[in-house]
Design an enzyme around this catalytic site. Structure first.
Site, mmCIF file in Angstrom:
data_model
loop_
_atom_site.group_PDB
_atom_site.id
_atom_site.type_symbol
_atom_site.label_atom_id
_atom_site.label_comp_id
_atom_site.label_asym_id
_atom_site.label_seq_id
_atom_site.Cartn_x
_atom_site.Cartn_y
_atom_site.Cartn_z
ATOM 1 N N GLN A 7 0.596 -1.117 -0.106
ATOM 2 C CA GLN A 7 -0.047 -0.104 0.383
ATOM 3 C C GLN A 7 1.026 1.203 -0.340
ATOM 4 O O GLN A 7 1.951 1.369 0.584
ATOM 5 C CB GLN A 7 -0.729 0.128 0.834
ATOM 6 C CG GLN A 7 -1.951 -0.393 0.963
ATOM 7 C CD GLN A 7 -2.992 -0.700 1.752
ATOM 8 O OE1 GLN A 7 -3.495 -1.246 3.330
ATOM 9 N NE2 GLN A 7 -3.620 0.199 1.522
ATOM 10 N N HIS A 8 0.525 2.343 -0.010
ATOM 11 C CA HIS A 8 0.596 3.352 -0.323
ATOM 12 C C HIS A 8 1.988 3.934 -0.951
ATOM 13 O O HIS A 8 2.303 5.472 -1.330
ATOM 14 C CB HIS A 8 0.931 3.921 1.106
ATOM 15 C CG HIS A 8 0.357 3.635 2.253
ATOM 16 N ND1 HIS A 8 -1.038 4.027 2.779
ATOM 17 C CD2 HIS A 8 0.008 2.838 3.247
ATOM 18 C CE1 HIS A 8 -1.720 3.742 3.948
ATOM 19 N NE2 HIS A 8 -1.029 3.067 4.095
ATOM 20 N N ASP A 65 -2.190 -4.940 -0.076
ATOM 21 C CA ASP A 65 -1.618 -6.286 0.740
ATOM 22 C C ASP A 65 -2.220 -6.435 1.747
ATOM 23 O O ASP A 65 -2.663 -7.755 1.926
ATOM 24 C CB ASP A 65 -0.665 -5.766 1.400
ATOM 25 C CG ASP A 65 0.358 -5.122 1.502
ATOM 26 O OD1 ASP A 65 -0.623 -3.893 1.892
ATOM 27 O OD2 ASP A 65 1.216 -5.688 2.046
#
Length: 494
Positions: free
Chosen positions: A80-81, A243
């Site tokens: 992520q991110h 994830d």
């Protein structure tokens, strides 16, 4: 057959799932290179992900002993991110900044001020943006690489980029989008006005991908990519997700009551919710799930990266490290570690550094150091679980995944510190498994069959009865005192 892919920090994992038997037929993996630098720089070249995708897929198919032509659908899980920037031709503009990159901490603080602090961010977005979220990386790029910023045509998260590579289509789904910092988790829509505060021209908003629902497919795989990977040219690519969202599906965490805890490079604790009940605690991120609900989540920045650092410092392999953890007593004879090597998100200490407390000539042993890092990282997860519980989240049982879950002493420590039974799924690569299950779910919708996600998880997610752990009341009470000492040290830093 369905292919599940998990593109993580350390590498890409692939598995081949037969949904009729619920069996994983083959698995494969390939590593990534990490670009590290001063000020918390953590980046990767997206080209490394593509190479690892190809290698991991080939290895999974080889182990399964099946032809890629039998693969009907592909699901992608991504860290992520992360920020992937593309130009008008779809070419990568610079290395992707990762979730663990804290170089844009100052930019995150600026954006928080703009939003009215954590309370304003919660009110507007449903999450309190934190260092590592994608939005601060955009502001950082504007200020530090204006020539790159001027050429941005597409803004993607890592799993979005892999889906684009597979299909040629720019899409995002609600779960992964929740961690961008420019997405409203209540309305499930981009916050274009926030991006316009970074670039008033509106170019960033126009660079965002189309949002699709979790049960939808992005589209068919591109013929040239199907040929490269040796896959069915008619295979469909699912919406995929972050994830943690895929890990929830891969542990059967798609209804209230279960808690998934991941002992990976970072540590995460998350649950399912059927409504966007935004927690009053800013450190609880009420993300959307990739199963049509929401996923209240906390994330610690330091877990197996910290235990790995101690292990390498002492020259230990994984088995020797686990043995030493088991030799030391609860509380490591007074040695307590605050394992904040990367700063920390939960507790909220982005500028903190790691430290050891209580060392004496009598307790400075290898066993106590090993025990202290495992206990210290687990206390961070307990800190987060307390926030989730205080937000009204049920935690009847914990489903433990990630590399740390392979350690029997660590599993028992988790059960005792959390005061809850621990169970491990048979397949610890839960994100890749969740991606394969979600692919089957999406393809069934595309074909008008609409299989239920419940039935797919019931068939494909099984628990390993040999790797459970029950909390011991005496040990849990002993840990409570050590945990409160951890809390006091954290309060001093705060």
């Amino acid at each position: 057959m369905y292919l599940g892919i998990d593109c993580g920090t350390q590498g890409t994992k692939a598995l081949v799932l037969d949904i009729h038997s619920g069996r994983v037929l083959g698995e494969g993996s390939a590593g990534h290179q990490l670009i590290s630098g001063a000020n918390g720089r953590r980046e990767q070249e997206p080209a490394d992900w593509l190479q690892a995708f190809e290698l991991a897929t080939a290895r999974a198919l080889q182990q399964a002993g099946v032809s890629g032509r039998e693969v009907l659908g592909i699901g992608v899980s991504g860290q992520q991110h992360g920020l992937v920037l593309l130009d008008a031709k779809g070419e990568v503009l610079r290395p992707a900044k990762l979730w663990c990159d804290t170089e844009s901490a100052a930019e995150n603080a600026q954006l928080l001020d703009l939003l009215g602090g954590e309370s304003g961010s919660l009110e507007r977005l449903g999450v309190a943006i934190a260092p590592g979220y994608t939005v601060s990386k955009l502001l950082w790029t504007r200020d530090h690489h204006p020539e790159v910023f001027a050429r941005i045509a597409y803004i993607l998260l890592p799993h979005d980029y892999l889906n684009y590579w597979l299909t040629g289509r720019f899409c995002a789904e609600y779960g992964d989008a929740s961690g961008s910092g420019y997405f409203n988790v209540r309305t499930r829509a981009w916050d274009s006005q926030l991006l316009e505060s970074i670039d008033p021209s509106g170019a960033l908003s126009r660079a965002l991908p189309e949002l699709i629902e979790s049960h939808r497919c992005v589209g068919p795989i591109r013929p040239q990519i199907a040929e490269l990977l040796g896959l069915n040219p008619r295979a469909l690519v699912a919406s995929g997700g972050g994830d943690n969202m895929m890990g929830a599906i891969g542990t059967g965490n798609i209804a209230p009551g279960a808690i998934t805890m991941s002992l990976g490079t970072s540590g995460t604790v998350y649950a399912y919710a059927d409504q966007p009940r935004v927690s009053p605690h800013p450190q609880v991120a009420t993300f959307c799930s990739s199963s049509a609900g929401w996923l209240p989540l906390i994330c610690t920045m330091n877990l197996t990266n910290a235990s790995g650092a101690i292990r390498e410092l002492l020259g230990l392999d994984v088995e020797a490290f686990g043995a030493l953890v088991g030799q030391a007593p609860i509380g490591a004879q007074g040695v307590l570690m605050l394992p904040f090597l990367n700063g920390e998100r939960v507790p909220a200490l982005p500028q903190a550094t790691a430290s050891l407390h209580g060392l004496t000539t009598d307790n400075l042993t290898r066993a106590n150091l090993c025990r202290a890092v495992v206990e210290g990282t687990t206390f961070g997860l307990r800190y987060g679980l307390d926030l989730l519980r205080d937000s009204g989240i049920r935690s009847d049982a914990i489903r433990l995944i990630g590399g740390g879950a392979k350690s029997a002493p660590w599993r028992q420590i988790v059960a005792d510190i959390m005061g809850a039974p621990v169970a491990c799924p048979q397949h610890t690569e839960a994100a890749a498994l969740g991606a394969a299950i979600q692919a089957a779910w999406c393809v069934s919708h595309e074909q008008g069959e609409a299989l239920s996600l419940d039935s797919l998880c019931e068939r494909c997610v099984t628990l390993d009865e040999t790797r459970g752990a029950q909390p011991d009341a005496l040990r849990s009470r002993a840990y409570e005192g050590v945990y409160q000492r951890y809390r006091e040290l954290v309060r001093q830093l705060q």
